[in-house]
Scaffold this motif. Structure first.
Motif, PDB file in Angstrom:
ATOM      1  N   ALA A 105       9.341   0.043  -6.661  1.00 12.36           N
ATOM      2  CA  ALA A 105       9.620   1.469  -6.783  1.00 12.36           C
ATOM      3  C   ALA A 105       8.963   2.037  -8.038  1.00 12.36           C
ATOM      4  CB  ALA A 105      11.133   1.700  -6.815  1.00 12.36           C
ATOM      5  N   ALA A 106       8.992   1.256  -9.125  1.00 10.90           N
ATOM      6  CA  ALA A 106       8.358   1.711 -10.369  1.00 10.90           C
ATOM      7  C   ALA A 106       6.853   1.849 -10.193  1.00 10.90           C
ATOM      8  CB  ALA A 106       8.679   0.735 -11.497  1.00 10.90           C
ATOM      9  N   GLN A 107       6.236   0.949  -9.447  1.00  8.04           N
ATOM     10  CA  GLN A 107       4.799   1.058  -9.187  1.00  8.04           C
ATOM     11  C   GLN A 107       4.478   2.318  -8.395  1.00  8.04           C
ATOM     12  OE1 GLN A 107       4.331  -2.843  -7.338  1.00  8.04           O
ATOM     13  NE2 GLN A 107       3.083  -3.538  -9.062  1.00  8.04           N
ATOM     14  N   ARG A 108       5.294   2.602  -7.397  1.00  8.89           N
ATOM     15  CA  ARG A 108       5.056   3.801  -6.580  1.00  8.89           C
ATOM     16  C   ARG A 108       5.169   5.067  -7.425  1.00  8.89           C
ATOM     17  NH1 ARG A 108       9.032   3.524  -2.251  1.00  8.89           N
ATOM     18  NH2 ARG A 108      10.456   4.465  -3.772  1.00  8.89           N
ATOM     19  N   ARG A 109       6.128   5.087  -8.353  1.00  4.65           N
ATOM     20  CA  ARG A 109       6.333   6.274  -9.184  1.00  4.65           C
ATOM     21  C   ARG A 109       5.214   6.441 -10.197  1.00  4.65           C
ATOM     22  NH1 ARG A 109      12.557   4.315  -9.098  1.00  4.65           N
ATOM     23  NH2 ARG A 109      13.008   5.165  -7.021  1.00  4.65           N
ATOM     24  N   ARG A 127       9.238  -1.492 -16.080  1.00 10.17           N
ATOM     25  CA  ARG A 127       8.900  -0.064 -16.047  1.00 10.17           C
ATOM     26  C   ARG A 127       8.445   0.421 -17.422  1.00 10.17           C
ATOM     27  NH1 ARG A 127      11.893   4.546 -16.975  1.00 10.17           N
ATOM     28  NH2 ARG A 127      13.845   3.367 -17.085  1.00 10.17           N
ATOM     29  N   HIS A 128       9.147   0.011 -18.449  1.00 19.91           N
ATOM     30  CA  HIS A 128       8.768   0.431 -19.797  1.00 19.91           C
ATOM     31  C   HIS A 128       7.392  -0.089 -20.189  1.00 19.91           C
ATOM     32  CE1 HIS A 128      13.157   1.237 -21.329  1.00 19.91           C
ATOM     33  NE2 HIS A 128      12.740   2.108 -20.416  1.00 19.91           N
ATOM     34  N   MET A 129       7.103  -1.337 -19.864  1.00 18.70           N
ATOM     35  CA  MET A 129       5.796  -1.891 -20.229  1.00 18.70           C
ATOM     36  C   MET A 129       4.659  -1.187 -19.513  1.00 18.70           C
ATOM     37  SD  MET A 129       6.327  -6.002 -20.773  1.00 18.70           S
ATOM     38  CE  MET A 129       4.585  -6.202 -21.191  1.00 18.70           C
ATOM     39  N   GLN A 130       4.855  -0.851 -18.221  1.00 17.21           N
ATOM     40  CA  GLN A 130       3.747  -0.219 -17.499  1.00 17.21           C
ATOM     41  C   GLN A 130       3.488   1.195 -18.004  1.00 17.21           C
ATOM     42  OE1 GLN A 130       4.140   0.165 -13.244  1.00 17.21           O
ATOM     43  NE2 GLN A 130       5.799   1.631 -13.357  1.00 17.21           N
ATOM     44  N   TRP A 131       4.542   1.914 -18.383  1.00 16.13           N
ATOM     45  CA  TRP A 131       4.317   3.264 -18.899  1.00 16.13           C
ATOM     46  C   TRP A 131       3.701   3.231 -20.293  1.00 16.13           C
ATOM     47  CZ3 TRP A 131       4.114   7.776 -16.474  1.00 16.13           C
ATOM     48  CH2 TRP A 131       4.632   7.833 -15.178  1.00 16.13           C
ATOM     49  N   ALA A 132       4.114   2.279 -21.120  1.00 14.24           N
ATOM     50  CA  ALA A 132       3.491   2.135 -22.439  1.00 14.24           C
ATOM     51  C   ALA A 132       2.014   1.812 -22.304  1.00 14.24           C
ATOM     52  CB  ALA A 132       4.208   1.047 -23.237  1.00 14.24           C
ATOM     53  N   HIS A 133       1.676   0.963 -21.355  1.00 17.68           N
ATOM     54  CA  HIS A 133       0.291   0.561 -21.104  1.00 17.68           C
ATOM     55  C   HIS A 133      -0.556   1.753 -20.685  1.00 17.68           C
ATOM     56  CE1 HIS A 133      -3.006  -1.187 -18.679  1.00 17.68           C
ATOM     57  NE2 HIS A 133      -2.881  -2.276 -19.424  1.00 17.68           N
ATOM     58  N   THR A 163      10.268   9.276 -15.007  1.00 19.49           N
ATOM     59  CA  THR A 163       9.688   7.992 -14.592  1.00 19.49           C
ATOM     60  C   THR A 163      10.654   7.164 -13.758  1.00 19.49           C
ATOM     61  OG1 THR A 163      10.402   6.685 -16.524  1.00 19.49           O
ATOM     62  CG2 THR A 163       8.365   7.979 -16.735  1.00 19.49           C
ATOM     63  N   ARG A 164      11.961   7.431 -13.866  1.00 22.30           N
ATOM     64  CA  ARG A 164      12.936   6.689 -13.064  1.00 22.30           C
ATOM     65  C   ARG A 164      13.007   7.223 -11.641  1.00 22.30           C
ATOM     66  NH1 ARG A 164      18.280   7.428 -15.642  1.00 22.30           N
ATOM     67  NH2 ARG A 164      18.990   5.871 -14.131  1.00 22.30           N
ATOM     68  N   ALA A 165      12.919   8.538 -11.494  1.00 23.44           N
ATOM     69  CA  ALA A 165      12.995   9.143 -10.158  1.00 23.44           C
ATOM     70  C   ALA A 165      11.624   9.300  -9.516  1.00 23.44           C
ATOM     71  CB  ALA A 165      13.686  10.502 -10.243  1.00 23.44           C
ATOM     72  N   GLY A 166      10.563   9.299 -10.335  1.00 30.03           N
ATOM     73  CA  GLY A 166       9.222   9.445  -9.801  1.00 30.03           C
ATOM     74  C   GLY A 166       8.909  10.850  -9.321  1.00 30.03           C
ATOM     75  N   ARG A 167       9.313  11.838 -10.103  1.00 30.88           N
ATOM     76  CA  ARG A 167       9.063  13.229  -9.686  1.00 30.88           C
ATOM     77  C   ARG A 167       8.976  14.114 -10.927  1.00 30.88           C
ATOM     78  NH1 ARG A 167      13.815  15.886 -10.352  1.00 30.88           N
ATOM     79  NH2 ARG A 167      15.729  14.629 -10.344  1.00 30.88           N
ATOM     80  N   PRO A 168       8.320  15.262 -10.792  1.00 27.91           N
ATOM     81  CA  PRO A 168       8.278  16.206 -11.924  1.00 27.91           C
ATOM     82  C   PRO A 168       9.639  16.845 -12.137  1.00 27.91           C
ATOM     83  CG  PRO A 168       7.180  17.131 -10.001  1.00 27.91           C
ATOM     84  CD  PRO A 168       7.528  15.715  -9.649  1.00 27.91           C
ATOM     85  N   THR A 169       9.985  17.103 -13.403  1.00 27.25           N
ATOM     86  CA  THR A 169      11.250  17.754 -13.723  1.00 27.25           C
ATOM     87  C   THR A 169      11.036  19.154 -14.273  1.00 27.25           C
ATOM     88  OG1 THR A 169      11.221  16.772 -15.940  1.00 27.25           O
ATOM     89  CG2 THR A 169      12.378  15.561 -14.209  1.00 27.25           C
ATOM     90  N   SER A 192       0.821  -1.198   0.000  1.00 27.01           N
ATOM     91  CA  SER A 192       0.000   0.000   0.000  1.00 27.01           C
ATOM     92  C   SER A 192       0.864   1.260   0.000  1.00 27.01           C
ATOM     93  CB  SER A 192      -0.932  -0.013   1.207  1.00 27.01           C
ATOM     94  OG  SER A 192      -1.786   1.101   1.211  1.00 27.01           O
ATOM     95  N   ALA A 193       1.955   1.218   0.754  1.00 29.57           N
ATOM     96  CA  ALA A 193       2.864   2.367   0.810  1.00 29.57           C
ATOM     97  C   ALA A 193       3.590   2.578  -0.517  1.00 29.57           C
ATOM     98  CB  ALA A 193       3.886   2.167   1.933  1.00 29.57           C
ATOM     99  N   HIS A 194       3.627   1.547  -1.359  1.00 29.51           N
ATOM    100  CA  HIS A 194       4.285   1.651  -2.665  1.00 29.51           C
ATOM    101  C   HIS A 194       3.286   1.898  -3.795  1.00 29.51           C
ATOM    102  CE1 HIS A 194       7.844   0.281  -0.567  1.00 29.51           C
ATOM    103  NE2 HIS A 194       8.548   0.514  -1.657  1.00 29.51           N
ATOM    104  N   GLY A 195       2.098   2.340  -3.445  1.00 27.35           N
ATOM    105  CA  GLY A 195       1.135   2.730  -4.463  1.00 27.35           C
ATOM    106  C   GLY A 195       0.342   1.595  -5.065  1.00 27.35           C
ATOM    107  N   VAL A 196       0.551   0.370  -4.586  1.00 30.82           N
ATOM    108  CA  VAL A 196      -0.199  -0.779  -5.110  1.00 30.82           C
ATOM    109  C   VAL A 196      -1.641  -0.687  -4.633  1.00 30.82           C
ATOM    110  CG1 VAL A 196      -0.417  -3.295  -5.037  1.00 30.82           C
ATOM    111  CG2 VAL A 196       1.833  -2.247  -5.290  1.00 30.82           C
ATOM    112  N   THR A 197      -2.568  -0.917  -5.558  1.00 25.41           N
ATOM    113  CA  THR A 197      -3.990  -0.855  -5.228  1.00 25.41           C
ATOM    114  C   THR A 197      -4.726  -2.150  -5.531  1.00 25.41           C
ATOM    115  OG1 THR A 197      -4.581  -0.014  -7.431  1.00 25.41           O
ATOM    116  CG2 THR A 197      -4.047   1.623  -5.738  1.00 25.41           C
TER     117      THR A 197
END
Length: 491
Positions: free
Chosen positions: A359-363, A327-333, A447-453, A75-80
């Motif tokens: 970490a990728a899920q949380r981001r 990470r690439h597959m989830q962002w493409a999806h 997407t690697r750091a999980g923050r706006p640039t 839950s803390a990693h954004g999994v729902t």
């Protein structure tokens, strides 16, 4: 039967003992999900199983506290969302019924505990009643086999046999009577990977089978709970190419609420040679799925991963490679128009997602807060994007007021077949079509750091929204929303 078991095991069905977690439904008029309180809900998660390391401790309550801690960590990693099968047939001691119609106390207690813990941590389950993969491969051992006292003579009659149909309905009736009152149950995958081989190599029965099972479960839920959970039926993706008629029931059956397929592709996803081709394939598969759908019906991939590498070649992908592939597959999806990032089947040893994937899920979960999903009537725009360079490939979806874009470097690979992190940065201009005239605010996301640039503002004209992006090395995601203020006009 359910009430007797509740008394025998000293536990109330989930949702009666600890009611409170809101139910999930399809957003009215948009192909995404909301809670019954109107809040956006995005399925971010993976496939899990009752025998795998993260949940094995819940069986016979060997280590309930460890599972409790794991769910808190998820839950803390954004999994729902966790996709589970009600039984797992790779072994002999995790059948839900044995013999048919007799629900095993240890398995019932497992599900009692898991639903209660998921409610505690605001996690939800996509449940499918049968492990059809191992059920098929180990049919000689399954309690539904007529040779063992079950209802069905042969595995190629599962969808045709009237007695088996009744057993399926009985299982779903039991499950919703005991656990269906809980908001921790997101939805039902009524049948895992429906396949012509389960019906004598014919697809003619699919529509009627789904109609019958769907109607039965919905009536039971409305009788017991006053409402019903969303429903889908999953399919092994390559079946759609072999049997085009299956698309009609998977994507357009009128009694299903959303569509889900399993993303496997022999040339890319099943045995990946780099981390870019699988992302491109994912984007293509989402676009193909959306072309079949009513615009208001959600879609997501509910199972994917390197099945051939792991199962047939007995190879676990190196963790840095697998993390980037994931990470690439989830962002493409997500960017192509799927709800969430898709649900990975681990295909690792041990059978669990490593920290890099968490970490990728949380981001990804953090990024999803930038879009107003309940109003987002997306269509796939990947092929319509205009990019200033072929060094980058693009994935996008949008409507008249919002868009999600993900740009991925495709021109270079390092020795590990990853996108190199030390390559010279690339400058890109991108034109996003379809947005209405007006001013837009664009959040650029690492997407690697999980923050706006960074953040841009731009005005959409008749030719679309032209963006001059900051230089990037590997990839960049964009969340496009109307600029706040009275000047915005996106009617």
């Amino acid at each position: 039967m359910g009430s007797a078991l509740h008394k025998a095991h000293g536990a109330e069905p989930a949702g009666q003992a600890a009611a409170g977690l809101s139910w999930v439904q399809v957003a009215p008029g948009a192909p995404y999900f909301i809670t019954d309180q109107g809040q956006s809900w995005t399925p971010i998660g993976q496939n899990d199983a009752v025998t795998w390391p993260d949940f094995a401790g819940l069986f016979q309550r060997r280590d309930r506290a460890a599972v409790d801690r794991h769910l808190a960590w998820l839950s803390a990693h954004g999994v729902t969302c966790l996709r589970f099968m009600l039984e797992y047939c790779q072994t002999e001691n995790r059948y839900l019924e044995r013999p048919v119609g007799h629900f095993q106390p240890n398995m019932v207690r497992f599900w009692d505990d898991l639903l209660a813990l998921c409610e505690k941590h605001s996690l939800r389950l996509l449940l499918t009643p049968y492990d059809t993969f191992w059920m098929w491969r180990r049919w000689a051992h399954h309690p539904y086999n007529q040779a063992l006292g079950g209802p069905c003579r042969r595995r190629n009659q599962w969808l045709l046999c009237p007695a088996t149909r009744q057993a399926i309905k009985n299982r779903l009736s039991f499950a919703t009577a005991r656990w269906g009152g809980s908001g921790a149950l997101f939805a039902w995958d009524l049948w895992n990977e429906i396949h012509p081989a389960q019906a004598g190599n014919d697809t003619a029965i699919f529509h009627e089978f789904i109609s019958d099972i769907s109607q039965h479960l919905r009536q039971e839920e409305e009788r017991l709970h006053g409402r019903s959970h969303p429903q889908t039926v999953s399919v092994f993706g390559p079946v759609l190419g072999q049997y085009p008629s299956v698309a009609e029931v998977i994507f357009r059956h009128p009694q299903l609420d959303f569509a889900s397929t399993h993303f496997y592709d022999k040339a890319t996803i099943d045995n990946p040679r780099d981390t870019v081709a699988s992302a491109i394939c994912t984007g293509r598969l989402v676009r193909e799925a959306l072309a079949h759908l009513d615009p208001g019906r959600p879609f997501f991939d509910s199972e994917h991963g390197p099945i051939h590498a792991f199962k047939d070649r007995k190879r676990t992908l190196p963790e840095p490679f697998d993390d980037e592939y994931f990470r690439h597959m989830q962002w493409a999806h997500l960017a192509a128009g799927g709800a969430g990032g898709g649900l990975r089947w681990p295909y690792r040893q041990p059978h669990a997602l490593p920290p890099g994937m968490r970490a990728a899920q949380r981001r990804l979960a953090s990024f999803t807060k930038l879009i107003d999903w309940p109003t987002f009537r997306r269509r796939n725009l990947s092929a319509e994007l205009k990019l200033s360079t072929s060094a980058v490939t693009g994935f996008a979806c949008g409507d008249e007021a919002q868009a999600v874009v993900w740009l991925l470097r495709q021109d270079q690979r390092d020795r590990q077949r990853l996108v190199p992190k030390n390559a010279p940065a690339v400058s890109v201009q991108v034109r996003v079509p379809g947005l209405g005239p007006g001013r837009y605010q664009i959040v650029c996301w690492d997407t690697r750091a999980g923050r706006p640039t960074g953040q841009l503002t731009a005005t959409a004209a008749a030719g679309g929204l032209l963006l001059h992006l900051p230089s990037f090395v590997t990839d960049i995601a964009l969340a496009v929303r109307p600029q706040p203020g009275p000047a915005a006009d996106h009617s």
